[in-house]
Scaffold this active site. Sequence first.
Site, short mmCIF file in Angstrom:
data_model
loop_
_atom_site.label_atom_id
_atom_site.label_comp_id
_atom_site.label_asym_id
_atom_site.label_seq_id
_atom_site.Cartn_x
_atom_site.Cartn_y
_atom_site.Cartn_z
N ASP A 160 39.47 48.95 43.42
CA ASP A 160 40.67 49.20 42.62
C ASP A 160 40.30 49.94 41.33
O ASP A 160 39.37 49.54 40.63
CB ASP A 160 41.36 47.90 42.23
CG ASP A 160 41.88 47.13 43.44
OD1 ASP A 160 42.07 47.76 44.49
OD2 ASP A 160 42.09 45.91 43.31
N ASP A 189 40.35 51.44 47.87
CA ASP A 189 41.43 50.48 48.08
C ASP A 189 42.68 50.93 47.34
O ASP A 189 43.50 51.65 47.89
CB ASP A 189 41.00 49.08 47.64
CG ASP A 189 42.01 48.01 48.06
OD1 ASP A 189 42.93 48.33 48.85
OD2 ASP A 189 41.89 46.86 47.62
N ASP A 193 46.44 47.22 41.02
CA ASP A 193 46.79 45.98 41.73
C ASP A 193 47.03 44.85 40.75
O ASP A 193 46.33 44.73 39.72
CB ASP A 193 45.67 45.58 42.69
CG ASP A 193 45.84 46.18 44.07
OD1 ASP A 193 46.76 47.00 44.27
OD2 ASP A 193 45.04 45.85 44.97
N ARG A 242 52.61 51.91 49.24
CA ARG A 242 52.48 50.96 48.13
C ARG A 242 52.68 51.64 46.77
O ARG A 242 51.76 51.71 45.95
CB ARG A 242 51.14 50.22 48.16
CG ARG A 242 50.92 49.42 49.42
CD ARG A 242 49.64 48.59 49.33
NE ARG A 242 49.40 47.82 50.55
CZ ARG A 242 48.40 46.97 50.72
NH1 ARG A 242 47.53 46.78 49.74
NH2 ARG A 242 48.25 46.33 51.87
#
Length: 517
Positions: A160, A189, A193, A242
Amino acid sequence: MRRAVAWRLLPVLSAMAVGVGVVVVQAMPEASAATGGVTGYATQNGGTTGGAGGQVVRATTGTAIHQALCGRASNSTPIVIQVEGTINHGNTSKVSGSCNTAADVIELKDISNVTIIGVGGGAIFDQLGIHIRNSRNIIIQNVTVRNVKKSGSPTSNGGDAIGMESSVSNVWIDHNTLYASGGEDQGYDSLVDMKAGTNYVTVSYNTLRNSGRGGLIGSSDSDTGNGPVTFHHNLYQNIDSRTPLLRAATAHIYNNYYLGLTKSGINPRDGGKAKVDNNYFKNSADVLGTFYTDLMGSWQVSGNIFDNVTWSAPGTENHPAGPNPTSNTSISIPYSYALDPASCVPDVVSRTAGAGTGLQVSNGSCTPTSPTGGTTATPTSARPTTPQPTTPSPTSGGTNLSIGAGADGSSKASGTSYGNVVDGNTGTYWSPSGTTGQISVKWSSATSISRVTIREASGATGNIRNWRLLNADTGAVLASGTGIGTVTFTRTSLKKVTLDITSATAAPRVAEFETYA
């Protein structure tokens, strides 16, 4: 809510070395970053001020950042850490003491009242993520985080760019450039997040691009204690999905520019709720809905523009909001905010989002504005806030450094070539496969340039509408504007410069991409 002061500095009183790569810039109690500038949910729950009122130090290594955190009187003593240069695995190590740091990641753990802001020539976290855990009142501003991996080598932060988890609250992620070079198969990734109790966060004026995953709120269907979060004036470009994924969380999502979402976009699920206002979605698929599950989320929509957006058919574990999105919930927003009309979002966001844009913001009427009030210090090398493109003359003066250089890009239409923009022949051209795309000039060694002339092919003059000129080495924006021609900017040494065309009235045709010292 209209933003006021974004970055204030008082006169420097002292400068002394306090560790490798750390310099005390100022110890005045009123020194702060982004004071009064935070918007959205980060203004709630007591507000987000970062290191306002604390000592200001400058760091040029990851170890120095950790030293600055560890050198405070306590783990809650306010501090502003100005970062310049490239922070990487080679200059980042664990620092012991009263703090809780780690090697190979910028670790903000068990702390509060911290601002990290890029200054000077810019701050680049290269393959090195920023991890926020069990912390409160944090500001991350004006930095570039790139190519953070969870597999392969080197790895950092679970792949991340910025990750928040375990009792985190009041965080402002603002004016940063976050990007990867692929998806999970390539070892990456996510870009932002939030999980395991991350609350009251605002993500504003960031550029997020070239990643399989933009970010999530809630790591699983049982991780339901996150949010609320505000996302506004961000550019999401070339992202698979996302943007974000919301599990049981509430998000206010307004005035973002979504370009090239290939699989899905805003994905509220498992009771997640999204208020989606005045965003611009372009050349994308399934930009809103509940996807990959039958645990439904909901949305309230208003004022959005869907430009060449495709929608899949509804079915098991697939619940798109389109092709005619309508509201199925109502969400109350507890703070004030000013909405730009969606029609101007591509222009405003292209000029304000990301690191190196002078911390410009929108005033709610489609006009980027610079920080005002107090004594303003530009955090990165200045770029024109309103570049003035002109129609190129037959000769632009000086030596065209593009002749003999290389070229590449994001895509090319049939019959066109990247190399056509550096061949000195206006009779040939490059065109992207759609109406947006990137074209770059590159050299084998660093080359200093301060002026670019873009010559559109005959019959295509004026097709290019909104654009950004990027330092492809760092991701910094050199200039941006509407209508292309000759653009000047602060002299910059780089190996690759990119023209990013974000909107056009018809297929762009670039005959020559000229560069000058």
